[in-house]
Design a protein around this motif. Sequence first.
Motif, PDB file in Angstrom:
ATOM      1  N   ARG A 180      51.294 -19.828 -49.714  1.00 52.51           N
ATOM      2  CA  ARG A 180      51.804 -18.581 -49.280  1.00 52.51           C
ATOM      3  C   ARG A 180      52.101 -18.368 -47.773  1.00 52.51           C
ATOM      4  O   ARG A 180      52.869 -17.923 -47.264  1.00 52.51           O
ATOM      5  CB  ARG A 180      50.913 -17.302 -49.541  1.00 52.51           C
ATOM      6  CG  ARG A 180      50.773 -17.155 -51.282  1.00 52.51           C
ATOM      7  CD  ARG A 180      52.132 -16.632 -51.801  1.00 52.51           C
ATOM      8  NE  ARG A 180      51.817 -16.468 -53.159  1.00 52.51           N
ATOM      9  CZ  ARG A 180      51.842 -17.134 -54.253  1.00 52.51           C
ATOM     10  NH1 ARG A 180      52.447 -18.458 -54.002  1.00 52.51           N
ATOM     11  NH2 ARG A 180      51.719 -16.971 -55.539  1.00 52.51           N
ATOM     12  N   LEU A 181      51.053 -19.026 -46.953  1.00 52.01           N
ATOM     13  CA  LEU A 181      51.080 -18.985 -45.299  1.00 52.01           C
ATOM     14  C   LEU A 181      52.346 -19.856 -45.072  1.00 52.01           C
ATOM     15  O   LEU A 181      53.040 -19.369 -44.363  1.00 52.01           O
ATOM     16  CB  LEU A 181      49.849 -19.552 -44.838  1.00 52.01           C
ATOM     17  CG  LEU A 181      48.605 -18.489 -45.116  1.00 52.01           C
ATOM     18  CD1 LEU A 181      47.438 -19.689 -44.605  1.00 52.01           C
ATOM     19  CD2 LEU A 181      48.617 -17.337 -44.195  1.00 52.01           C
ATOM     20  N   GLU A 182      52.570 -20.998 -45.750  1.00 54.35           N
ATOM     21  CA  GLU A 182      53.583 -21.959 -45.385  1.00 54.35           C
ATOM     22  C   GLU A 182      54.993 -21.188 -45.543  1.00 54.35           C
ATOM     23  O   GLU A 182      56.008 -21.114 -44.728  1.00 54.35           O
ATOM     24  CB  GLU A 182      53.728 -23.082 -46.361  1.00 54.35           C
ATOM     25  CG  GLU A 182      54.703 -24.113 -45.753  1.00 54.35           C
ATOM     26  CD  GLU A 182      54.831 -25.314 -46.663  1.00 54.35           C
ATOM     27  OE1 GLU A 182      55.337 -26.512 -46.205  1.00 54.35           O
ATOM     28  OE2 GLU A 182      54.221 -25.335 -47.972  1.00 54.35           O
ATOM     29  N   GLU A 183      55.184 -20.317 -46.766  1.00 57.34           N
ATOM     30  CA  GLU A 183      56.326 -19.447 -47.085  1.00 57.34           C
ATOM     31  C   GLU A 183      56.512 -18.494 -45.881  1.00 57.34           C
ATOM     32  O   GLU A 183      57.844 -18.188 -45.642  1.00 57.34           O
ATOM     33  CB  GLU A 183      56.155 -18.851 -48.481  1.00 57.34           C
ATOM     34  CG  GLU A 183      56.211 -20.098 -49.625  1.00 57.34           C
ATOM     35  CD  GLU A 183      55.998 -19.598 -50.806  1.00 57.34           C
ATOM     36  OE1 GLU A 183      56.197 -19.926 -52.075  1.00 57.34           O
ATOM     37  OE2 GLU A 183      55.272 -18.322 -50.864  1.00 57.34           O
ATOM     38  N   ALA A 184      55.419 -17.903 -45.275  1.00 61.42           N
ATOM     39  CA  ALA A 184      55.473 -16.901 -44.287  1.00 61.42           C
ATOM     40  C   ALA A 184      55.669 -17.517 -42.842  1.00 61.42           C
ATOM     41  O   ALA A 184      55.692 -16.917 -41.918  1.00 61.42           O
ATOM     42  CB  ALA A 184      54.522 -16.088 -44.348  1.00 61.42           C
ATOM     43  N   ASN A 185      55.726 -18.995 -42.704  1.00 60.82           N
ATOM     44  CA  ASN A 185      55.921 -19.551 -41.480  1.00 60.82           C
ATOM     45  C   ASN A 185      54.518 -19.284 -40.731  1.00 60.82           C
ATOM     46  O   ASN A 185      54.762 -19.154 -39.344  1.00 60.82           O
ATOM     47  CB  ASN A 185      57.073 -19.225 -40.752  1.00 60.82           C
ATOM     48  CG  ASN A 185      58.276 -19.866 -41.486  1.00 60.82           C
ATOM     49  OD1 ASN A 185      58.401 -20.948 -41.657  1.00 60.82           O
ATOM     50  ND2 ASN A 185      59.380 -18.734 -41.592  1.00 60.82           N
ATOM     51  N   ILE A 186      53.493 -19.119 -41.264  1.00 65.41           N
ATOM     52  CA  ILE A 186      52.386 -18.946 -40.563  1.00 65.41           C
ATOM     53  C   ILE A 186      51.545 -20.346 -40.551  1.00 65.41           C
ATOM     54  O   ILE A 186      51.043 -20.954 -41.545  1.00 65.41           O
ATOM     55  CB  ILE A 186      51.264 -17.940 -41.063  1.00 65.41           C
ATOM     56  CG1 ILE A 186      52.047 -16.797 -41.061  1.00 65.41           C
ATOM     57  CG2 ILE A 186      49.949 -17.774 -40.542  1.00 65.41           C
ATOM     58  CD1 ILE A 186      51.371 -15.748 -41.887  1.00 65.41           C
ATOM     59  N   PRO A 187      51.235 -20.798 -39.380  1.00 67.37           N
ATOM     60  CA  PRO A 187      50.772 -22.447 -39.591  1.00 67.37           C
ATOM     61  C   PRO A 187      49.111 -22.236 -39.466  1.00 67.37           C
ATOM     62  O   PRO A 187      48.488 -21.299 -39.237  1.00 67.37           O
ATOM     63  CB  PRO A 187      50.754 -22.743 -37.745  1.00 67.37           C
ATOM     64  CG  PRO A 187      51.237 -21.520 -36.952  1.00 67.37           C
ATOM     65  CD  PRO A 187      51.873 -20.419 -37.956  1.00 67.37           C
ATOM     66  N   ILE A 188      48.687 -23.322 -39.985  1.00 67.78           N
ATOM     67  CA  ILE A 188      47.157 -23.455 -40.585  1.00 67.78           C
ATOM     68  C   ILE A 188      46.547 -24.534 -39.405  1.00 67.78           C
ATOM     69  O   ILE A 188      47.039 -25.623 -39.447  1.00 67.78           O
ATOM     70  CB  ILE A 188      46.960 -23.846 -41.672  1.00 67.78           C
ATOM     71  CG1 ILE A 188      47.615 -22.886 -42.884  1.00 67.78           C
ATOM     72  CG2 ILE A 188      45.339 -23.882 -42.097  1.00 67.78           C
ATOM     73  CD1 ILE A 188      47.817 -23.498 -44.199  1.00 67.78           C
ATOM     74  N   TYR A 189      45.495 -24.034 -38.837  1.00 65.84           N
ATOM     75  CA  TYR A 189      45.036 -25.076 -37.758  1.00 65.84           C
ATOM     76  C   TYR A 189      43.616 -25.349 -38.244  1.00 65.84           C
ATOM     77  O   TYR A 189      42.696 -24.529 -39.168  1.00 65.84           O
ATOM     78  CB  TYR A 189      44.800 -24.493 -36.580  1.00 65.84           C
ATOM     79  CG  TYR A 189      46.029 -24.426 -35.961  1.00 65.84           C
ATOM     80  CD1 TYR A 189      46.690 -25.202 -35.255  1.00 65.84           C
ATOM     81  CD2 TYR A 189      46.889 -22.958 -35.917  1.00 65.84           C
ATOM     82  CE1 TYR A 189      48.010 -25.178 -34.652  1.00 65.84           C
ATOM     83  CE2 TYR A 189      48.109 -22.907 -35.444  1.00 65.84           C
ATOM     84  CZ  TYR A 189      48.694 -23.842 -34.788  1.00 65.84           C
ATOM     85  OH  TYR A 189      49.942 -23.839 -34.187  1.00 65.84           O
ATOM     86  N   VAL A 190      42.876 -26.410 -37.921  1.00 68.03           N
ATOM     87  CA  VAL A 190      41.599 -27.004 -38.191  1.00 68.03           C
ATOM     88  C   VAL A 190      40.851 -27.471 -36.863  1.00 68.03           C
ATOM     89  O   VAL A 190      41.662 -28.124 -36.066  1.00 68.03           O
ATOM     90  CB  VAL A 190      41.711 -28.571 -39.119  1.00 68.03           C
ATOM     91  CG1 VAL A 190      40.457 -29.181 -38.984  1.00 68.03           C
ATOM     92  CG2 VAL A 190      41.893 -28.066 -40.279  1.00 68.03           C
ATOM     93  N   ASP A 191      39.650 -27.235 -36.681  1.00 63.80           N
ATOM     94  CA  ASP A 191      38.917 -27.315 -35.637  1.00 63.80           C
ATOM     95  C   ASP A 191      38.013 -28.859 -36.354  1.00 63.80           C
ATOM     96  O   ASP A 191      37.103 -28.668 -36.865  1.00 63.80           O
ATOM     97  CB  ASP A 191      37.867 -26.477 -35.183  1.00 63.80           C
ATOM     98  CG  ASP A 191      37.123 -26.765 -33.864  1.00 63.80           C
ATOM     99  OD1 ASP A 191      36.675 -27.742 -33.705  1.00 63.80           O
ATOM    100  OD2 ASP A 191      36.814 -25.930 -33.152  1.00 63.80           O
ATOM    101  N   HIS A 192      38.490 -29.882 -35.380  1.00 61.20           N
ATOM    102  CA  HIS A 192      37.877 -31.259 -35.983  1.00 61.20           C
ATOM    103  C   HIS A 192      36.422 -31.382 -35.570  1.00 61.20           C
ATOM    104  O   HIS A 192      35.463 -31.913 -36.246  1.00 61.20           O
ATOM    105  CB  HIS A 192      38.728 -32.265 -35.486  1.00 61.20           C
ATOM    106  CG  HIS A 192      40.114 -32.271 -36.248  1.00 61.20           C
ATOM    107  ND1 HIS A 192      40.551 -32.581 -37.315  1.00 61.20           N
ATOM    108  CD2 HIS A 192      41.334 -32.082 -35.360  1.00 61.20           C
ATOM    109  CE1 HIS A 192      41.734 -32.468 -37.411  1.00 61.20           C
ATOM    110  NE2 HIS A 192      42.353 -32.057 -36.403  1.00 61.20           N
ATOM    111  N   ALA A 193      36.091 -31.073 -34.391  1.00 61.92           N
ATOM    112  CA  ALA A 193      34.556 -31.197 -33.698  1.00 61.92           C
ATOM    113  C   ALA A 193      33.864 -30.230 -34.753  1.00 61.92           C
ATOM    114  O   ALA A 193      32.741 -30.854 -34.838  1.00 61.92           O
ATOM    115  CB  ALA A 193      34.570 -30.954 -32.349  1.00 61.92           C
ATOM    116  N   LEU A 194      34.164 -29.017 -34.793  1.00 61.08           N
ATOM    117  CA  LEU A 194      33.174 -28.067 -35.622  1.00 61.08           C
ATOM    118  C   LEU A 194      33.258 -28.602 -37.129  1.00 61.08           C
ATOM    119  O   LEU A 194      32.296 -28.505 -37.772  1.00 61.08           O
ATOM    120  CB  LEU A 194      33.863 -26.648 -35.535  1.00 61.08           C
ATOM    121  CG  LEU A 194      32.964 -25.391 -36.102  1.00 61.08           C
ATOM    122  CD1 LEU A 194      31.769 -25.317 -35.556  1.00 61.08           C
ATOM    123  CD2 LEU A 194      33.993 -24.274 -35.982  1.00 61.08           C
ATOM    124  N   SER A 195      34.321 -29.252 -37.508  1.00 63.32           N
ATOM    125  CA  SER A 195      34.272 -29.699 -39.081  1.00 63.32           C
ATOM    126  C   SER A 195      33.222 -30.703 -39.300  1.00 63.32           C
ATOM    127  O   SER A 195      32.717 -30.681 -40.279  1.00 63.32           O
ATOM    128  CB  SER A 195      35.829 -30.316 -39.402  1.00 63.32           C
ATOM    129  OG  SER A 195      36.587 -29.211 -39.363  1.00 63.32           O
TER     130      SER A 195
END
Length: 219
Positions: A180-195
Amino acid sequence: MRERSILVGIPSGGDWKPNFGMCLVNMVLHSQAPLRDGRVISRLSLQNTKGSILPKNRLEIVRRALAGRYTHVLFLDDDMTFPANLLHRLLSHGKSVIACNCPTKMLPSTSTARMKSDRHYGVAVDSNTMVGVSQVWRVGTGVMLLDTKVFRDVKQPWFPVEWNETTGEYVGEDWAFCTRLEEANIPIYVDHALSREIGHVGSYEFRHSDIPSNTTLEV
């Protein structure tokens, strides 16, 4: 600049993991500290929505966040462990959607974040070898901070469990939400250090050190 008001939403099937509870307490205590830009979190509330239907639990959390005019909702699954400054670090990036790339509860473990590829479920993102923040295609919602504005643009249903005809499998509500986010052109991010500081508690606490380097998802 907008104030920061956070609804911490915990979709739960029942009892919490004790380590999760301790992490939550520490995070709430740390939330009283100023943010990196000098502002403070003006309001922080918790909602533990219990029930066997996880998409319904997530929906109720979002509805409360919208009704209460919170600026952000932080999803935390009740089997996660995380550092006390989790919320501050996620907020510091200023992203509408930012998550942690949580390890799965299996050995060898893999990561929940994916980059798009010709494989149906994409290629697993190896946060052990990455730094900073980067955009991903899909990620689990076990630890995810969302600006509530995104729900104005994302069509309903937000958290459906869908059937995939190609694979002959059900697709979880987190995967569908990313769609749904992709369809709305809303990017998803990840914090790698926190992960790399996130744990996923089962009968064993799965961590990124359990993920072999350059892991890919076979389908």
